[in-house]
Design an enzyme around this catalytic site. Structure first.
Site, PDB file in Angstrom:
ATOM      1  CB  THR A 292      34.298   6.353 -48.759  1.00 47.01           C
ATOM      2  OG1 THR A 292      35.544   6.991 -49.067  1.00 47.01           O
ATOM      3  CG2 THR A 292      34.557   4.957 -48.199  1.00 47.01           C
ATOM      4  CG  ASP A 293      35.705  10.378 -52.474  1.00 44.12           C
ATOM      5  OD1 ASP A 293      35.982  10.244 -51.272  1.00 44.12           O
ATOM      6  OD2 ASP A 293      36.543  10.688 -53.339  1.00 44.12           O
TER       7      ASP A 293
ATOM      8  CE1 TYR B 142      42.596   5.158 -51.965  1.00 44.30           C
ATOM      9  CE2 TYR B 142      43.707   6.002 -50.023  1.00 44.30           C
ATOM     10  CZ  TYR B 142      42.559   5.814 -50.749  1.00 44.30           C
ATOM     11  OH  TYR B 142      41.364   6.300 -50.286  1.00 44.30           O
TER      12      TYR B 142
ATOM     13  CD  GLU C 169      15.932  32.385 -42.749  1.00 40.89           C
ATOM     14  OE1 GLU C 169      16.290  33.468 -43.251  1.00 40.89           O
ATOM     15  OE2 GLU C 169      15.586  32.263 -41.560  1.00 40.89           O
TER      16      GLU C 169
ATOM     17  CE  LYS D 223      35.255  10.097 -47.192  1.00 50.56           C
ATOM     18  NZ  LYS D 223      35.995   9.732 -48.427  1.00 50.56           N
TER      19      LYS D 223
ATOM     20  CB  THR E  67      39.314   3.381 -50.802  1.00 53.09           C
ATOM     21  OG1 THR E  67      39.403   4.717 -51.270  1.00 53.09           O
ATOM     22  CG2 THR E  67      40.464   3.105 -49.854  1.00 53.09           C
TER      23      THR E  67
END
Length: 362
Positions: A125-126, A59, A319, A198, A45
């Site tokens: 950023t992903d 975009y 667990e 993120k 981006t």
């Protein structure tokens, strides 16, 4: 009058000629005092463009080249001697193992040069947190490496890319950032690659380390550190990618209410050498998934119990009886970061006890 003007012009020219060497020397001396920072661009981006100045979603990512990014922030020339390279130009959801290996090798080559003091990597950023953590495990230098991106494209009214890039260059050129591992510079904050994630789809404060916290701030272009990561990184890791051309296949199987065994079986059939189970709660194993995970381990697939929760420790033998099942507990790593560590671990060993040690070390 004409003669006087000519004499004045000649005198001015002579003065400029005499002063030029001194001016150039002053500029050269100033540049010599600045850190040398290389910007490696990968797309995202921060290099994106929108249809209008108010387009902040919808975009097109990865359209602006590295030189245009640098030219858009002329202020960085005052704080560092900048060089730029376009390593690749992609949206970060398309980031693959092959990109990581290429990027890591280039970073290590550059950091081995005396004329490089730090590196900034512009990134979407992903998957920024994953690239940062991968580099945190394989970079072999104490020099600063800073990963930076933006949540708004370069054409937006309130684009955050320019200030993020300016801050990242200041951070990469600061001696105070050396030896702290790979860092993420976003929204005036400094985050450690291991802990950051993120946390919001679109807001500019998306990168957070909710429980363990950021490591510092950037204010007025200056970094301020308040804590350090204690887990080993960079020069203190055992991982070397210099001779690797590929990474072992490791996949993530996500747990949810009513989940079955289809995903686990499919991933094993597709050739997974390792599986990260993103379990519910403290890495719980749903009854219908558990037999498939046990069968996967019996076939030699290394299984790591992680959690989809995103925060907290996945307790070994909590667990599930990890000792009996020969599973690995992910500690505080998210599923996506557990996958990265498991891939690198499998380049060294398939012994689950040794891999568990790595999860408690890195």
């Amino acid at each position: 009058m004409f003669q006087k003007s000519r004499r004045a012009a000649a005198a001015l020219f002579a003065m400029m000629f005499l002063l030029a060497p001194a001016a150039y020397a002053q500029i050269a001396a100033h540049s010599a005092k600045l850190p040398n920072v290389t910007i490696l661009a990968t797309g995202g981006t921060i290099a994106g463009t929108g249809a209008s100045s108010t387009t902040t979603v919808g975009y097109t990512a990865a359209t602006v080249g590295v030189q245009s990014l640098i030219q858009a922030v002329p202020e960085i020339a005052r704080v560092a001697n900048i060089t730029g390279e376009q390593v690749f130009q992609i949206a970060s959801e398309n980031m693959g193992n092959e990109h990581w290996l290429q990027l890591a090798k280039r970073v290590n080559v550059l950091l081995g040069q005396a004329n490089v003091d730090g590196i900034v990597i512009t990134h979407g950023t992903d998957t920024l947190e994953e690239t940062a953590y991968f580099l945190n495990l394989v970079v072999k230098s104490k020099k600063p490496v800073v990963v930076v991106g933006s949540m708004r494209p370069s054409t937006a009214l309130s684009a955050d890319g320019p200030i993020n890039l300016y801050n990242a260059v200041n951070l990469a050129g600061s001696p105070s950032a050396a030896g702290k591992g790979v860092l993420v510079a976003m929204n005036d904050q400094i985050h450690a690659a291991r802990d950051v994630t993120k946390a919001s789809t679109t807001t500019t404060d998306t990168f957070r380390a909710a429980e363990l916290g950021m490591v510092g701030y950037i204010q007025g272009g200056k970094p301020y550190f308040y804590r350090e990561v204690t887990r080993k990184h960079t020069v203190d890791t055992e991982f070397d990618v210099s001779k690797l051309d590929a990474l072992p296949q490791v996949d993530v199987a996500y747990a949810y209410a009513n989940v079955g065994d289809v995903a686990v079986k499919a991933l094993v059939a597709a050739g997974a050498k390792g599986l990260v189970h993103a379990g519910v709660g403290n890495g719980s194993l749903p009854a219908r998934t558990r037999p498939a995970l046990i069968a996967a381990r019996e076939k030699g697939v290394v299984v790591v119990r992680s959690s989809r929760v995103g925060q907290g420790i996945v307790a070994r033998n909590g667990e599930a009886n990890d000792d009996q099942l020969d599973f690995v507990a992910a500690d505080t790593l998210s599923p996506q970061k557990a996958r990265i560590l498991l891939m690198l671990a499998l380049t060294k060993t398939s012994d689950t006890k040794d891999i568990q040690r790595m999860f408690y070390t890195y």
